[in-house]
Write an enzyme that holds these catalytic residues in place. Structure first.
Site, short mmCIF file in Angstrom:
data_model
loop_
_atom_site.label_atom_id
_atom_site.label_comp_id
_atom_site.label_asym_id
_atom_site.label_seq_id
_atom_site.Cartn_x
_atom_site.Cartn_y
_atom_site.Cartn_z
N GLY A 323 0.81 -1.01 0.30
CA GLY A 323 0.17 0.33 -0.40
C GLY A 323 1.03 2.15 -0.32
O GLY A 323 2.16 1.05 -0.25
N SER A 324 0.14 2.37 0.49
CA SER A 324 1.11 3.59 0.55
C SER A 324 2.02 4.13 1.30
O SER A 324 2.97 4.92 0.58
CB SER A 324 0.34 4.57 0.64
OG SER A 324 -1.13 4.79 -0.24
N VAL A 325 2.64 2.83 1.35
CA VAL A 325 3.78 2.76 2.88
C VAL A 325 4.92 3.28 1.56
O VAL A 325 6.44 3.71 1.13
CB VAL A 325 3.99 1.87 4.04
CG1 VAL A 325 5.77 2.69 4.32
CG2 VAL A 325 3.08 1.91 5.01
N LYS A 327 5.26 4.20 -1.19
CA LYS A 327 4.91 6.06 -2.02
C LYS A 327 6.36 6.69 -1.25
O LYS A 327 6.95 7.48 -2.64
CB LYS A 327 3.96 6.43 -1.28
CG LYS A 327 2.11 6.13 -2.70
CD LYS A 327 1.61 7.42 -1.67
CE LYS A 327 -0.35 6.06 -2.44
NZ LYS A 327 -0.82 7.08 -1.76
#
Length: 610
Positions: A323-325, A327
């Site tokens: 997920g967004s980690v 990014k």
């Protein structure tokens, strides 16, 4: 003339004998002849017997000793294993996570136990908990003088059972040294340590480093009769090779921190009604893993009470989309290439076309004006993809590989999964867009922690370590802090800028999505993650999620990197609300425990919008 008196002496009556009145007297008139003959015959007979014994002795000891020794061994000699004492598994401060104590094995001589086998088997099943049918078969085994009945029994218990068996008149049982494996901390680090059963090491470090820990068993040959009776026969077999004890294994794990992390993680999983969770604490400067927790887990003192699926570390073996980690890794590479800056301005639309589908953010919105720092603070998928479009072909994959994704971390546990990072041949633009924000890629929790730690450590990746010093696992790999490699992945400037953007996730009141991850008195950098989960049966997203939070503190002089992931929270929460507070609790405890003072510097005020 005086008369003379004559006395007559009466002759004794003749002895009765043969009719002729004569005794059996040899013709030569000598009566000693027959004695000499008998002596000669006796000496000859004695000489013959001694000759037979002497010849037999020569045969046994001189001419053919080995064949007769083998015959004797087959009949009366048993070879008893003398178990080596297993090395201890210790935490970083020398506290035992696994050690050995006095234990005994209970043995039987079926030649002596056969007649009372049913009664003895029933007695042992009751007192030792062994299987009745198995014990009965061993106690009756034909042609055997030696059988294992039970292994690694507490010494006092084994001695008491054998003594009471003798008091009941049961013969043929005895004990021999068999060190007992102990796990004094129960479930603390059980997911890593594993355990040893009667059949050997079955999980975790106990299994992966068995050759290092086990040592080398010795053995002793005894005459079966003397061994059981407890008396040594003067001429009986008595050969002994002493065992060589195993080596200790010292971990980087901090036992007390591990306990705290496990308890905090358990509380979070239960309160959020989640399926499971994991948490990792890493020393930023050394790469040492101070805590690696899973929930649910098991008690190493009673592993049979828990499902087999729990007898290992899910943080290493289970992979999922981060997920967004993810990014922050994407953005760090862009900064390293000089393609963007934290203040790069982006007009972020409500949807973004990619391949045959559209990409959306986790929240609905119209056109937004965000800086790159704002994209990270607000966790915008679309803004991340727009920025990542500046990469040349293959550049992002190279960075992610350098961060350690798509390969094992090298902790030495064979159960670790490498995760999934698409090969250069199968890499395509649509997949890259999704990999930018943490889809179409899978990781394990330690991989993700090590990647985040690279940013915390000024852009230099350190191989994570679980072993202090070095040790060789069963596969022949030497691992540990002594062998950990350091690799520069991004520049120090790029890492510092990424860390300051991550700080805005927590301290920006307008766009920050995780204020609950703050730690009082400290500058903290972090990133939330919420990822859809892939169902292994349908190979599709099933509507459940994995929520996570990873970060480090203090931002300007990082000491610890902490990563938390929780699978399928039932309360509908995201990374900021479910895992952010867990991160805060763990980080706060670690900073206090190691006496890390606040830096006293001003937090990042990077603009997040324009």
């Amino acid at each position: 003339m005086a008369q003379r008196t004559v006395r007559r002496t009466r002759r004794p009556a003749p002895e009765k004998g043969p009719k002729n009145g004569l005794k059996n007297v040899p013709k030569n008139g000598r009566g000693r002849g027959p004695v000499h003959i008998r002596l000669r015959v006796g000496f000859i007979l004695v000489a013959m017997v001694l000759s037979v014994f002497g010849g037999r002795l020569v045969q046994l000891q001189g001419i053919d000793p080995h064949s007769y020794a083998a015959m004797a061994a087959a009949e009366n000699v048993v070879d008893v294993v003398l178990p080596a004492e297993r090395g201890e598994i210790l935490d970083r401060d020398g506290e035992a996570l696994a050690d050995s104590s006095d234990g005994l094995m209970v043995l039987a001589d079926p030649k002596q136990t056969k007649k009372d086998a049913p009664a003895i088997a029933a007695f042992l099943a009751k007192e030792l908990g062994v299987d009745y049918a198995s014990a009965l078969a061993k106690l009756r085994k034909d042609g055997s003088r030696f059988q294992y009945i039970d292994r690694q029994v507490v010494a006092t218990k084994a001695t008491d059972v054998v003594e009471r068996a003798k008091a009941k008149g049961y013969q043929g049982l005895w004990t021999s040294r068999d060190p007992l494996r102990n796990y004094p901390n129960g479930d603390v680090a059980a997911n890593l340590v594993g355990w040893v059963g009667n059949d050997g090491p079955l999980a975790g470090l106990e299994a992966a480093f068995d050759k290092h820990l086990a040592g080398k068993d010795g053995h002793a040959e005894y005459d079966a009769t003397s061994q059981v009776s407890g008396t040594r026969m003067p001429l009986g077999t008595n050969n002994r090779v002493d065992p060589v004890d195993g080596n200790d294994l010292t971990l980087t794990i901090d036992r007390d921190l591990q306990y705290y992390v496990q308890q905090t993680l358990m509380d979070a999983v239960q309160k959020s009604r989640a399926e499971s969770g994991m948490a990792v604490v890493m020393d930023t400067q050394t790469g040492e893993i101070l805590s690696l927790a899973d929930y649910p887990t098991f008690d190493a003192r009673d592993p049979a009470a828990s499902p087999k699926t729990l007898r290992g570390s899910a943080a290493l073996s289970n992979v999922y989309e981060p997920g967004s980690v993810q990014k922050v890794l994407t953005v760090a590479g862009l900064l390293d290439q000089g393609l963007v800056s934290p203040s790069t301005r982006l007009k972020v639309p409500g949807s973004y076309s990619s391949g045959d589908a559209d990409i959306h953010d986790w929240y609905e919105h119209g056109m937004e004006k965000l800086t790159l720092a704002g994209v990270i603070a607000k966790s915008s998928n679309i803004g991340t993809v727009m920025a990542a479009d500046k990469y040349e072909d293959g550049q992002l994959r190279d960075y992610l590989s350098a961060f350690g994704q798509g390969r094992r971390t090298g902790l030495g546990l064979d159960t670790e999964s490498a995760g999934l990072l698409a090969s250069p041949e199968s890499w395509n633009p649509a997949d890259e867009d999704r990999i930018d924000f943490g889809q179409s890629i899978s990781v394990n929790a330690v991989q993700m922690t090590a990647a985040l730690n690279t940013i915390a450590n000024g852009g230099v990746r350190i191989d994570p370590s679980l072993i202090a010093g070095s040790a060789t696992n069963n596969s022949g790999a030497e691992v540990g802090t002594d062998t950990a490699q350091r690799t520069r992945v991004v520049s120090e400037e790029a890492a510092s800028e990424t860390a300051e953007m991550m700080e805005r996730v927590i301290n920006d009141p307008d766009n920050g999505v995780a204020p609950q991850a703050a730690v009082d008195g400290y500058r903290v950098s972090g990133k939330t993650g919420t990822a859809q989960r892939v169902n292994s049966e349908c190979k599709c997203y099933d509507g459940t999620t994995t929520v996570s939070f990873g970060g480090f503190a203090p931002t300007d002089d990082p000491r610890f990197t902490v990563y938390v992931a929780i699978h399928n929270p039932g309360n509908g929460g995201g990374g900021g609300t479910v895992t952010g507070p867990v991160f805060s609790q763990i980080m706060s405890f670690a900073l206090r425990r190691y006496g890390v003072p606040p830096t006293g510097t001003e937090p990042s005020k990077m603009p997040t919008g324009w």
